[in-house]
Design an enzyme around this catalytic site. Structure first.
Site, PDB file in Angstrom:
ATOM      1  N   LYS A   1       0.926  -1.139  -0.091  1.00  0.00           N
ATOM      2  CA  LYS A   1       0.107  -0.129  -0.249  1.00  0.00           C
ATOM      3  C   LYS A   1       0.995   1.129  -0.133  1.00  0.00           C
ATOM      4  CE  LYS A   1      -4.558   1.172   2.121  1.00  0.00           C
ATOM      5  NZ  LYS A   1      -5.363   0.543   2.926  1.00  0.00           N
TER       6      LYS A   1
ATOM      7  N   GLU B   1     -19.411  -5.479   9.948  1.00  0.00           N
ATOM      8  CA  GLU B   1     -20.529  -4.684  10.682  1.00  0.00           C
ATOM      9  C   GLU B   1     -21.399  -5.561  11.298  1.00  0.00           C
ATOM     10  OE1 GLU B   1     -19.503  -3.555   7.742  1.00  0.00           O
ATOM     11  OE2 GLU B   1     -18.184  -1.642   8.224  1.00  0.00           O
TER      12      GLU B   1
ATOM     13  N   ARG C   1     -25.573  -1.987   6.930  1.00  0.00           N
ATOM     14  CA  ARG C   1     -25.181  -3.383   6.823  1.00  0.00           C
ATOM     15  C   ARG C   1     -25.703  -4.410   7.681  1.00  0.00           C
ATOM     16  NH1 ARG C   1     -20.730  -4.670   3.345  1.00  0.00           N
ATOM     17  NH2 ARG C   1     -21.353  -4.086   1.353  1.00  0.00           N
TER      18      ARG C   1
HETATM   19  C1  LIG Z   1     -19.048  -2.131   4.823  1.00  0.00           C
HETATM   20  C2  LIG Z   1     -17.770  -1.089   4.927  1.00  0.00           C
HETATM   21  N1  LIG Z   1     -17.279  -0.805   5.994  1.00  0.00           N
HETATM   22  C3  LIG Z   1     -16.381  -0.255   6.000  1.00  0.00           C
HETATM   23  C4  LIG Z   1     -15.683   0.566   5.103  1.00  0.00           C
HETATM   24  C5  LIG Z   1     -14.503   1.411   5.149  1.00  0.00           C
HETATM   25  N2  LIG Z   1     -13.449   1.038   4.471  1.00  0.00           N
HETATM   26  C6  LIG Z   1     -12.935   1.540   3.294  1.00  0.00           C
HETATM   27  S1  LIG Z   1     -11.697   0.874   2.541  1.00  0.00           S
HETATM   28  C7  LIG Z   1     -11.541   0.047   3.867  1.00  0.00           C
HETATM   29  C8  LIG Z   1     -10.387  -0.931   4.107  1.00  0.00           C
HETATM   30  C9  LIG Z   1     -10.019  -1.662   2.730  1.00  0.00           C
HETATM   31  O1  LIG Z   1      -9.039  -2.397   2.903  1.00  0.00           O
HETATM   32  P1  LIG Z   1      -8.891  -3.435   1.593  1.00  0.00           P
HETATM   33  O2  LIG Z   1      -9.944  -4.071   0.997  1.00  0.00           O
HETATM   34  O3  LIG Z   1      -7.588  -4.269   1.777  1.00  0.00           O
HETATM   35  O4  LIG Z   1      -8.440  -2.241   0.494  1.00  0.00           O
HETATM   36  P2  LIG Z   1      -6.970  -1.682   0.373  1.00  0.00           P
HETATM   37  O5  LIG Z   1      -7.127  -0.061   0.611  1.00  0.00           O
HETATM   38  O6  LIG Z   1      -6.058  -2.087   1.650  1.00  0.00           O
HETATM   39  O7  LIG Z   1      -6.323  -1.961  -0.857  1.00  0.00           O
HETATM   40  C10 LIG Z   1     -12.302   0.268   4.885  1.00  0.00           C
HETATM   41  C11 LIG Z   1     -12.560  -0.483   6.245  1.00  0.00           C
HETATM   42  C12 LIG Z   1     -16.413   0.065   3.870  1.00  0.00           C
HETATM   43  N3  LIG Z   1     -16.053   1.091   2.724  1.00  0.00           N
HETATM   44  N4  LIG Z   1     -17.456  -0.463   3.780  1.00  0.00           N
END
Ligand SMILES: Cc1ncc(C[n+]2csc(CCOP(=O)(O)OP(=O)(O)O)c2C)c(N)n1
Length: 649
Positions: free
Chosen positions: A280, A365, A393
């Protein structure tokens, strides 16, 4: 060639096809520079996108988008995809009104298939698309879902995998973008399993250390690595058992290796998982070195340092986080739960002080709420902090797993109301509607920091059911003092002048929920100037509606409610129902958010669009009062019906 010439020549994925391996590498470098320059000026998801530059190039070289749908889970990492599909020139407008969306947006491009920014859904979309292509005889089309290791902690992803893996002849390519992080490091046993696939890079490190004569270091590395992967099944076993062909792990920054793996996946006649390892923030030291979240998303920054251009003001989240820590010192029954967002929701501070009483459950969630129910059954008082929009959710878990059991769980809904630049799926405009449907629930919408801390204490003293606090994104305003308080509401303003009596002079009650007290004041000011008597109150609870507030409504000629929730089932309607049940016929008018999906823009712009700006509010209350006076003067009888703000004017 100038340093930007390659990127300037790319306006569709087809333009990638003729590039040599060296050119592709150079293009990746240009895209990185472009992302850093543009996103530092507008704010946005920088770290996540820097990590998928090579992966996105390889995807668009191998698959034939948009005929082959590429679905980005959550969608926050789709900037490179946007750059490669003809939207590079719009990046100056990223997340701004009428500008480029920060997420996939079907109105922008046929290459975008989805829009919501809620995680863990891509695999289900892909499953459905693959079924549709099969049923409609489009066997040549392939479906790709790109999912992060973070999003893989969400239950939906596994519900989809369970189906995808079971359809042996229905091709779906699941690309796992494994960078080991959600915001913070990804939690749980699954993440450990994925991490075990980093065997190859670890080996390389060990070999490198050995080659350079650092034998002691090599042995230490080997030992610690063996220790870490001991007893952990490799991911190929996990995914193979689910029926997917496993390819990987692939170096997610090696375009040639990615192309090989993806080409194999594209030609494979069944479900495949391509496990890529990425970093990242790759290539941008301020992001790579950012321990908190590797600049997952950022505000406006100085691109050379990665530091914020403006100091961050004290936020609602800060007030909540500090108070919860104070409470944690006094009450050891209070425990905290986050769904992969300990930093953004402020729970990280509680976790620092009380690591044993803090739980990060992953982007889950639903599980967060029912796990909280379990903690409550065990005699504790859980505090679950989530963004308002992500509570959507877990509605059934709130209703049936917590509400039905009358369990003391406190939900803290950050980023409620209009949030703005992240668009329709991030606005927290649904939570009052959802929570208000739960029997026995207590919901508070504090107007300022002091009331937020008071509401938190009130919620933590509710022992017979769920309690909720909602507050907004961003800076917490100055405290708004009460003129006086009753057990049901604070009075924020009362007209002092007696005024004239007569049918054309009204007693107007303005009921202000949450942070929109400035709009309530504007309404009061407008009405007083026109000669009416006005009282502005702020209820302690949105629901249950206090009987003292209902009585107050009975003394008024007209009630105006102000809230930043959707009007449907919002605070205004909850009050109106209580008033009607008490046989009080005072007309109630709602100022709230129109029931529709709102495009991205600044918070102020979006509020103005739905009539929640000062000018619109002044205009609207004048109109309402005017028609009420006219009704009285013409002898209109019967209660005027409730009516919401007319946004079409
Ligand atoms: C249902 C839900 N909960 C929380 C989030 C907030 N959120 C956005 S991106 C993220 C982390 C995503 O991690 P990953 O899928 O590994 O993607 P990366 O950014 O590391 O590539 C979170 C917790 C969300 N978008 N949707």
């Amino acid at each position: 060639m100038t340093s930007t010439s390659l990127l300037e020549g790319i306006s569709s994925p087809d333009d990638l096809r003729s590039l040599t391996a060296t050119q592709l590498e150079n293009l990746a470098g240009e895209i990185r520079e472009f992302l850093i320059e543009k996103v530092s000026a507008t704010g946005g998801h920088l770290g996540s996108n820097l990590g998928v530059v090579e992966l996105t190039i390889a995807l668009h070289r191998v698959f034939d988008s948009p005929s082959d749908p590429i679905i980005f889970d959550t969608g926050h990492q789709s900037y490179v995809h946007k750059i490669l599909t003809g939207r590079r020139d719009l990046f100056g407008t990223l997340r701004q009104r009428d500008g480029l969306s920060g997420y996939p947006d079907r109105a922008e491009s046929p290459h975008d298939w989805t829009e919501s920014s809620h995680a863990s859904a891509a695999l289900s979309y892909a499953d459905g698309l693959a079924k549709a292509f099969e049923l409609t005889g489009q066997a040549n089309r392939r479906v790709v879902a790109v999912v992060g290791d973070g999003a893989l902690t969400g239950g939906m992803a596994w519900e989809a995998l369970n189906n995808i893996g079971d359809a042996k002849d229905r091709p779906v390519t699941v690309v796992v973008n494994d960078n080991g992080r959600s915001y913070s490091p990804t939690v749980g046993r699954l993440a450990q399993r994925l991490a075990s696939a980093r065997l190859q890079p670890a080996d390389n490190k060990i070999v490198r250390a050995g080659r350079t004569g650092k034998f002691h270091q090599a042995v230490t590395l080997l030992r610690s690595f063996r220790e870490r992967v001991k007893n952990i099944l490799m991911p190929q076993e996990l995914f193979t058992a689910l029926g997917l062909k496993y390819i990987g792990p692939v170096d997610g920054h090696d375009i040639a290796a990615l192309q090989d793996a993806l080409s194999y996946a594209r030609s494979y006649p069944g479900p495949v998982i391509v496990h890529t390892l990425t970093t990242k923030g790759n290539g941008y030291p301020p992001a790579e070195n950012d321990e908190a979240d590797q600049m997952h998303s950022t505000g406006v920054i100085n691109p050379s340092t990665g530091r914020a251009v403006q100091a961050r003001p004290r936020s609602w989240t800060d007030v909540f986080a500090e108070e919860l820590v104070r409470i944690g010192h006094r009450r050891d029954d209070v425990v905290a739960i986050t769904a992969a967002m300990a930093g953004p929701t402020g729970l990280a501070r509680f976790a620092e002080q009380f690591p044993d009483r803090s739980f990060d459950v992953g982007i889950a969630e639903q599980h967060a709420l029912t796990s909280a129910a379990g903690l409550a059954l065990g005699g504790l008082h859980p505090v679950v902090a989530v963004y308002s929009t992500f509570l959507n959710r877990a509605f059934d878990q709130l209703l049936m797993d917590i509400g039905l059991l009358h369990l003391p769980v406190t939900l803290v809904l950050d980023r409620s109301g209009v949030t703005g630049p992240d668009g329709a799926s991030h606005n927290g405009m649904w939570d009052l509607t959802l929570t208000g449907a739960v029997p026995g629930i207590h919901v508070a919408a504090p107007r300022d920091g002091r009331r937020l801390t008071e509401a938190l204490h009130r919620c933590l003293s509710v022992t017979d059911g769920p309690s909720v606090i909602r507050f907004a994104k961003g800076a917490v305003p100055q405290d708004v003092p009460a003129v006086r308080s009753t057990d049901g509401y604070d009075v924020l303003h009362e007209s002092t002048a007696a005024g004239l009596d007569g049918l054309d002079v009204l007693d107007v009650l303005v009921v202000s929920y949450g942070r929109l007290t400035d709009l309530a004041s504007a309404a009061a000011d407008e009405l007083e100037t026109a000669g009416h008597r006005v009282r502005v109150v702020d209820p302690l609870w949105v629901t249950p509606v206090s009987h003292t507030l209902v009585e107050l409504v009975g003394q008024a000629d007209l009630v105006v409610t102000v809230e930043d929730n959707g009007v449907h089932g919002g605070a205004g309607q909850m009050l109106h129902r209580a008033v009607t049940e008490a046989d009080i016929s005072t007309p109630v008018r709602y100022l709230g958010i129109d029931q529709r999906f709102l495009d991205h823009g600044s918070r102020g712009e979006v509020l103005a669009e739905v009539g929640l700006d000062e000018e619109s509010v002044r205009h609207q209350v004048t109109e309402w009062v005017g028609s009420e006076v006219a009704r009285r003067l013409t002898g209109g009888d019967g209660p005027a019906s409730a009516q919401q703000v007319n946004h079409d004017r």
